[in-house]
Structures are given as C-alpha cells and as structure tokens.
Write an enzyme that holds these catalytic residues in place. Sequence first.
Site, PDB file in Angstrom:
ATOM      1  CB  SER A  69      -0.903   0.008   1.231  1.00 18.21           C
ATOM      2  OG  SER A  69      -1.622   1.227   1.317  1.00 18.21           O
ATOM      3  CE1 TYR A  78      -4.673  -2.068   4.504  1.00 13.19           C
ATOM      4  CE2 TYR A  78      -3.668   0.092   4.186  1.00 13.19           C
ATOM      5  CZ  TYR A  78      -4.177  -1.077   3.670  1.00 13.19           C
ATOM      6  OH  TYR A  78      -4.192  -1.273   2.317  1.00 13.19           O
TER       7      TYR A  78
END
Length: 192
Positions: A69, A78
């Site tokens: 990401s 995350y």
Amino acid sequence: AQKVKKDVGDVSILVNNAGVITAADLLSTQDHQIEKMFEVNTLAHFWTTRAFLPAMMSNNHGHIVTVASGAGSFMVAYCSSKFAAVGFHKALTEELSTLGKDGIKTTCLSPVFINTGFIKNPSTRLGKILEVEEVVEALMEGILTNQKMVFVPPHLSIALLSEMLFPERAVALLKKLTNAKFDAVVGQRSTQ
C-alpha cells in the site's frame, strides 16, 4: 492450495492480494482487528507463497506479486501490516537471488487509494482516486517488464524518496498539502 494444484497444476504466477482494513487510529483499533490485519495483510503472504513456491523452485520459473500500500499515515495497524508485506517482498527477492533461482521473479505493488469500496469516501488534493483498471494495467506492465516495485501513481515513488532526502518538517508540510482522508472512526473504539 491442494485443490488448485489438483485442478490446475503448477502455479506459475501468485498474486498475494488479500487485504483487510480497520479505518481507525491506533487507540480505536481493537486487539482482534490488529491481529486480523496482520494475519491477512502479512502472514497470508507467507502461507500462500510457501504453498506454491516449491513447484516454482523445482521449475526455476514463476512470478510472485506482493500487494502492499502507498498509505503512509494514519491507521497504524494497517500501514504496519502493509509495510511488513514490503519487507516480505524484499527479503523473498533477496533469498531467491541467493538461492540462484533467477527464473522466479518478484514484484511489489504499492498503490494509493483505489475506488474499490474498501474504504469509505477517500479523497486527496493531489492526484486522484485510482480506478481498479488503471492499477491492474500498471501491475501487468510491472510483471511483464519484471519491475521489482510498482507505484501507482508512479510519482508515489518520488514522494517516498523525498521522505529519505528532505527534512522531517518539509515532508510533514507536503503531507498536509495532499490532505489525503477518508471516513474513519477517530478516538473511539471501533466495533468492526
């Protein structure tokens, strides 16, 4: 993995793309949510790669894709799980090279916000929210040209490089200018 091997045979390309997210700050993210993000976003790469890598190694042929990401701030759990996925990619790439398995290629995809419904109402001042098709096209080009890292949009690589080159205050100012945001629970325990 056993069903795929039985029904399809040897896998020559593995795309580790599973992901979960809890869009909340660290104190709002529950313990089980942190564990789930690492189980899916990081540990799953180990399990799927271990399942399909032996055949690739026997054939000295294959391609392993790690989806990470471009998210760089907020959502500590995350971002940490995706940062671990980048580490997995880099270490696996080095390990395969050390073992002389030059026929097995690796690519790590690092996109910013994609319009998938994965997060609610993403927005940014710089750039745009990506469509799935453009991310797939960039990844396919990266696979076909054996790129180690694929950043979508491509200027993301410059932004990441600037974090290493510029003073912390300058980087903080650049991040404020992007104003990347989405709907999230901040300061409250999430129940997802």
